[in-house]
Design an enzyme around this catalytic site. Structure first.
Site, short mmCIF file in Angstrom:
data_model
loop_
_atom_site.label_atom_id
_atom_site.label_comp_id
_atom_site.label_asym_id
_atom_site.label_seq_id
_atom_site.Cartn_x
_atom_site.Cartn_y
_atom_site.Cartn_z
N SER A 180 0.80 -1.23 0.00
CA SER A 180 0.00 0.00 0.00
C SER A 180 0.83 1.28 0.00
O SER A 180 0.32 2.34 -0.31
CB SER A 180 -0.95 0.00 1.18
OG SER A 180 -0.22 -0.11 2.38
N HIS A 208 -5.53 -4.36 -0.98
CA HIS A 208 -5.53 -3.32 -2.01
C HIS A 208 -5.66 -3.88 -3.43
O HIS A 208 -5.65 -3.12 -4.40
CB HIS A 208 -4.26 -2.46 -1.91
CG HIS A 208 -4.32 -1.44 -0.82
ND1 HIS A 208 -4.91 -0.21 -0.99
CD2 HIS A 208 -3.89 -1.48 0.46
CE1 HIS A 208 -4.82 0.48 0.14
NE2 HIS A 208 -4.20 -0.27 1.03
N LYS A 239 -12.09 -1.31 1.47
CA LYS A 239 -11.37 -0.49 0.49
C LYS A 239 -12.21 -0.42 -0.79
O LYS A 239 -13.21 0.28 -0.81
CB LYS A 239 -9.97 -1.04 0.31
CG LYS A 239 -9.14 -0.67 1.55
CD LYS A 239 -7.78 -1.25 1.66
CE LYS A 239 -7.14 -0.74 2.95
NZ LYS A 239 -6.20 -1.69 3.54
C1 LIG Z 1 -5.95 -1.93 4.89
C2 LIG Z 1 -5.29 -3.23 5.06
C3 LIG Z 1 -5.74 -4.14 6.03
C4 LIG Z 1 -6.81 -3.78 7.02
O1 LIG Z 1 -8.08 -3.81 6.46
P1 LIG Z 1 -9.30 -3.17 7.28
O2 LIG Z 1 -10.49 -3.80 6.68
O3 LIG Z 1 -9.22 -1.70 7.11
O4 LIG Z 1 -9.09 -3.57 8.71
C5 LIG Z 1 -5.13 -5.37 6.10
N1 LIG Z 1 -4.13 -5.71 5.26
C6 LIG Z 1 -3.67 -4.86 4.32
C7 LIG Z 1 -2.59 -5.30 3.40
C8 LIG Z 1 -4.23 -3.60 4.19
O5 LIG Z 1 -3.78 -2.75 3.25
#
Ligand SMILES: *Cc1c(COP(=O)(O)O)cnc(C)c1O
Length: 392
Positions: A180, A208, A239
């Site tokens: 990310s 992502h 996301k």
């Molecule tokens: C954003 C993210 C998470 C967390 O996801 P949420 O649903 O916001 O808790 C976990 N792993 C990765 C790689 C992320 O980018």
């Protein structure tokens, strides 16, 4: 001295090091534009890749679910909180991902905490990309397995680390699908091959990549045509899916076991009816059409091509996550501040989120940005970039 005075000192120390994060307040829905601290600006910092966070289809589904099921699930899912909606979403997601089963949890973060400790324990070794997400790191810690980190996106380093730990009882390779901070992706075909050669399980966190990569947004495993060869997939509904929640996808045995022993599943209440129905609405939309995913990539290519032509360094990104590399953290925050004054909200990221000399503005592209939005952003980046001597 009060017992809690150390907390104020800790926060003060962060301020002195320039590491204190000011949290801006949003007073509108997420979209191409939104209202930040009472000012309307273009939104280049959310993970709302497809614009689903404020999509009429999802909103309608959520409202209908509230009318039928109310607002709260009432109990953890093993007691009396599993609703037909949860099962519908899990079935639908499994079909979308091409796995035997899925289980939906409160967040992607929670999904990592739930699954990793069930795969490995004290006698085992986890092979973890050095840039993996914080929730993977915490899940690894909870498992009490030994963690061997391998060089970022380097299958040869993974192989060497596996060879050094050949005696472990069980081996688990874990990687982010899309990273990310840089927008680069894991070399999954090579990693899967190495894992298979060493009889190691392989797990991908595709937070992502979901809704972004692969056919119709089916994720990075689909993108590389590896469906059936990745043992565990973790995803998020917060996301590209635009809602809230996380999930784990894999074989039926994996999901059965999580339902028996996954601690966040057993001891924390599940998703609300509104969230569950909205997420179901997101999967429905993606199954019906790949228009939004296509628009996301069209916007991404347009923006990145033009930014590169202006002379900006976009690092190793191959996804809609567009890091504009600045280097110095103070300069990067100044850039972000100037952009904000010009009507563009794009976050500056510095240490410890990224290495000390690699501060950057992270631009997040969405399918809901219009060509005018992107052109305005490009013109503004060019003007402020020249003003601050970042581009010629
Ligand atoms: C954003 C993210 C998470 C967390 O996801 P949420 O649903 O916001 O808790 C976990 N792993 C990765 C790689 C992320 O980018």
């Amino acid at each position: 001295m009060g017992k809690l005075d150390f907390l104020r000192e800790e926060v003060e120390a962060l301020r002195e090091q320039g590491l204190y994060t000011t949290i801006r307040t949003i007073s509108s829905a997420q979209g191409a534009r939104f209202t930040v601290d009472a000012t309307s600006v273009l939104n280049f910092c959310s993970n709302n890749y497809l614009g689903l966070a404020n999509h009429p289809h999802l909103k309608k589904a959520a409202k209908r679910a509230i009318d039928t099921f109310g607002v709260g699930p009432g109990a953890v899912r093993t007691i009396s909180g599993t609703q037909t909606l949860h099962l519908d979403l899990e079935k639908r997601l499994a079909k979308f991902k091409g796995t035997e089963a899925t289980i939906v949890l409160q967040a992607g973060f929670t999904a990592n905490l739930a699954v990793i400790p069930l795969l490995v324990g004290k006698e085992d070794v986890i092979f973890s990309d050095e840039l993996n997400h914080a929730s993977i790191i915490d899940g690894c810690r909870l498992s009490r397995a030994r963690v061997a980190r391998y060089t970022h996106n380097d299958p040869a380093s993974l192989e060497k680390t596996l060879e050094e730990n050949a005696a472990a009882r069980r081996k688990l390779v874990i990687t982010d699908g899309v990273f990310s901070m840089d927008g680069d992706i894991a070399p999954l075909p090579e990693l899967v091959e190495v894992a298979e050669r060493h009889d190691a399980m392989i797990m991908v966190d595709d937070a992502h990549g979901e809704g972004v990569m692969g056919r119709g947004g089916r994720g990075i495993v689909d993108h590389f045509d590896l469906v059936g060869r990745v043992d565990v997939e973790v995803g998020t509904l917060s996301k590209a899916f635009g809602v809230m929640g996380g999930y784990i996808a894999g074989c039926k045995d994996l999901i059965d076991y999580i339902k028996q022993r996954g601690r966040p599943f057993l001891f924390s209440t599940g998703l609300t009816p509104a969230d569950t129905a909205a997420a179901l609405g997101a999967v429905e939309l993606l199954e019906e059409s790949d228009d939004l995913v296509k628009q996301l990539w069209e916007n991404t290519e347009y923006f990145k091509e033009n930014m590169a032509a202006l002379g900006f360094d976009l690092g190793d990104s191959v996804t809609p996550i567009t890091p504009v590399m600045i280097g110095d953290a103070h300069l990067s925050s100044r850039f972000s501040q100037r952009l904000f004054e010009e009507g563009i909200f794009a976050q500056s990221l510095g240490f410890p989120t990224v290495p000390r000399d690699k501060a950057r503005i992270r631009v997040m592209i969405s399918a809901v940005h219009t060509r005018d939005d992107l052109d305005y952003a490009l013109a503004t980046f060019a003007r402020v970039g020249r003003e601050l001597d970042i581009i010629p």
